[in-house]
Design an enzyme around this catalytic site. Structure first.
Site: not given
Ligand code: SAJ
Length: 432
Positions: A13, A85, A120, A205, A256, A259, A317
Site C-alpha cells: 500500500y 512490520t 513503521t 510516527k 482495525g 497501523c 474502515k
Molecule cells: N476509527 C474509529 N473512529 C474514528 C477514526 C477511526 O473508530 O474516529 C477506526 C477506523 O474505523 C479504523 C481505525 O480506527 O478501523 C483506523 O482508521 P484511521 O482512518 O484512523 O487510520 P488508518 O489506519 O487508515 O491510517 C492511519 C493514519 N494515521 C493518523 O490518522 C494519525 C494515517 O495518516 C497513517 O499514515 C496510517 O495510519 C499509517 O499507515 O500509519
C-alpha cells in the site's frame, strides 16, 4: 545530492504508490517484492491492491519504462525499504521483513548511497538494527552512506494525493543523511519536509498513531457510557466538539488496519513500565467488538443462539478493501462462536474466509432470513442503501448501525427498529 536510479523494496500500500510516484517524476525505479505473485501480476500491469487512482499511475509508470519490477534489488543511488512490520501474538514487533529487506541491500550498497526505512518501526530500529546490518558491507553509516528514517503518513484511500501534499519528517543518522533524504523526497513532496534525527522520526510516527488510538478509545468508552445513561453519544460528541479546544473522535466497532491497531504496541513492547495509558486504550479498542456483540444479544431478546445475523461491511474502515485487523471480522468470529448463523456482505470483499460464516457476493442473499441486519462499515454504498428497498428483501425489522451511517427516521419509516451503537436513547426505545 541528486538521484537517477532508486530501488523501492516492498510493493504494498505504501511501496507501490511511492515507487510509481518517483517513476512518474522521472527517476529510474526498480520496484522490488519478494512475493513472486506480486512481481508477476505487476509485470503484467495488474495490481494486487486497491487504491483510487493507483492502477492508472502504475500502468503509466510501467509504460514509460521508468518503473521496472524485480524480485531482488540491484545497485542504485538510493534504497527505500517499505515492507510490513506486523506484530506477533505476543504483540511484539515482527521485524523479519525489515531485516531480510535490509540484508538484501548489503551486496549492492556503494559509497555515497542513501538508504531510507519507511516502515513503521519501534524506536532505535535505525541505530540498533538497520545500521549494523548495512555496515556488514564494510561501509560506515553516516560516513560512507547516508541512512534515514522517513515514515509514511498517508491515509489509505487518499494515498496518491497525501503522498505529495503531506508534510514529511525525515530523520537522519546524522545531518548529512537527513539532507540527502530531503533531496530525495524533494523530487515530489510538496508538503513541508521537516528534518530531525532518526530516533525522533521513529517516535513521531508512533506518537501520531498512538495519539489517534487513545482518542478513538475515549470515544468508544463514551459510547458505552452513553448506552448506560440513555444518551446519544453522537449527539453529545457533536455538541462537546463545539468547544473550541475539544475534538472527540467517533465511536465504532473497534480499531482495525495495520497501523493504528498495531503501532501503539511497539511503544508498549519497548517500555511496558511506562505505557499504562497506551496499553489500556488498546485494550478498550480491542474489546469494542465484545461490547457490540452484547448490544446484538440485547436487541435479540438476550439469546444469540441460532439467530440469523447479516453483517454489512468487513473491511477495517470505509471505502477501502483492506480487512487486516478488521473489528468487523472479529465481530463475525464472536457471533459464530455464540451460535449465530452469520451472513457477510461487503462490496469491496469478494473472497474472504470467516470460519462458520457465509460470505455472500450479493446483498440480497446476505439479507434473506435475517433476524438482524448490522451496518459494520460506513462504505458509501452501504450508507446509501434505501430502507424501503431493504424492507422488501429481508424479513428482518431490527437493524443496528455501528457507524452512524443510517438515518433514524428513514429506517423507522420503512418499518425498522433502528438501534445505533452508543445511542442509549433510541436503543432503549427500540428494545422495550
Ligand atoms: N476509527 C474509529 N473512529 C474514528 C477514526 C477511526 O473508530 O474516529 C477506526 C477506523 O474505523 C479504523 C481505525 O480506527 O478501523 C483506523 O482508521 P484511521 O482512518 O484512523 O487510520 P488508518 O489506519 O487508515 O491510517 C492511519 C493514519 N494515521 C493518523 O490518522 C494519525 C494515517 O495518516 C497513517 O499514515 C496510517 O495510519 C499509517 O499507515 O500509519
Amino acid at each position: 545530492m541528486t538521484f537517477q536510479k532508486i530501488c523501492v523494496l516492498g510493493l504494498g500500500y505504501i511501496g507501490l504508490p511511492t515507487a510509481s510516484t518517483f517513476a512518474s517524476h522521472g527517476l529510474q525505479v526498480v520496484g522490488v517484492d519478494v512475493n513472486p505473485a506480486v512481481v508477476n501480476s505487476l509485470q503484467n500491469g495488474y495490481l494486487h491492491i486497491y487504491e483510487p487512482g493507483l492502477r492508472t499511475l502504475v500502468q503509466a509508470a510501467l509504460r514509460s519504462g521508468n518503473l521496472m519490477i524485480a524480485p531482488q534489488p540491484e545497485p542504485a543511488d538510493a534504497f527505500i525499504i517499505a515492507v510490513p512490520t506486523p506484530f506477533d501474538d505476543q504483540k511484539n514487533a515482527d521485524m523479519r521483513f525489515v531485516i531480510s529487506a535490509t540484508e538484501s541491500i548489503v551486496p549492492h550498497l556503494r559509497k555515497g548511497n542513501l538508504v531510507v526505512l519507511e516502515s513503521t518501526s519501534p524506536p532505535c530500529t535505525i541505530t540498533d538494527l538497520v545500521a549494523p546490518i548495512l555496515e556488514r558491507s564494510g561501509l560506515k553509516a553516516g560516513v560512507d552512506f547516508h541512512l534515514c528514517y522517513s515514515p509514511e503518513r498517508v491515509l489509505p484511500g487518499q494515498i496518491l494525493r497525501e503522498l505529495i501534499e503531506n508534510a514529511r519528517v525525515i530523520g537522519g543518522i546524522n545531518t548529512e543523511s537527513s539532507q540527502a533524504g530531503k533531496d530525495l523526497y524533494g523530487v515530489f513532496v510538496r508538503g513541508e519536509i521537516i528534518l530531525t534525527d532518526a530516533t525522533t522520526a521513529e517516535m513521531v510516527k508512533l506518537m501520531e498513531n498512538t495519539y489517534r488510538d487513545v482518542n478513538i478509545a475515549i470515544a468508544n468508552e463514551f459510547s458505552r457510557l452513553a448506552d448506560r445513561f440513555g444518551v446519544d453519544a453522537w449527539e453529545a460528541i457533536e455538541i462537546a466538539n463545539r468547544h473550541p479546544r475539544v475534538n472527540i473522535l467517533k465511536p465504532g466497532p473497534g480499531v482495525g488496519g495495520h497501523c493504528i491497531s498495531v503501532d501503539p504496541w511497539f511503544l508498549v513492547e519497548k517500555a511496558p513500565d511506562l505505557t499504562n495509558l497506551i496499553r489500556t486504550a488498546r485494550n478498550v479498542n480491542d474489546s469494542q467488538p465484545h461490547f457490540v456483540v452484547e448490544l446484538m444479544r440485547r436487541a435479540l431478546g438476550g439469546d444469540l443462539q441460532g439467530k440469523n445475523i447479516a453483517l454489512l461491511g468487513l473491511t477495517y474502515k470505509a471505502d477501502v478493501d483492506d480487512v487486516r485487523e478488521s473489528p468487523a471480522v472479529e465481530i463475525a468470529h464472536l457471533l459464530v462462536k455464540a451460535g449465530c448463523r452469520v451472513h457477510l456482505y461487503d462490496p469491496y470483499v469478494h473472497q474472504f474466509k470467516v470460519e462458520g460464516a457465509h460470505l455472500s457476493l450479493d446483498l440480497n442473499s446476505a439479507l434473506e432470513n435475517a433476524h438482524l441486519i448490522v451496518l459494520q462499515v460506513g462504505h458509501t454504498a452501504l450508507r446509501s442503501l434505501n430502507p424501503s428497498e431493504m424492507a422488501a428483501i429481508t424479513p428482518a425489522r431490527l437493524a443496528l448501525d455501528l457507524v452512524d451511517g443510517w438515518d433514524d427516521r428513514a429506517w423507522q419509516a420503512a418499518g425498522f427498529q433502528l438501534m445505533r451503537l452508543g445511542n442509549g436513547k433510541n436503543y432503549s426505545t427500540a428494545v422495550n
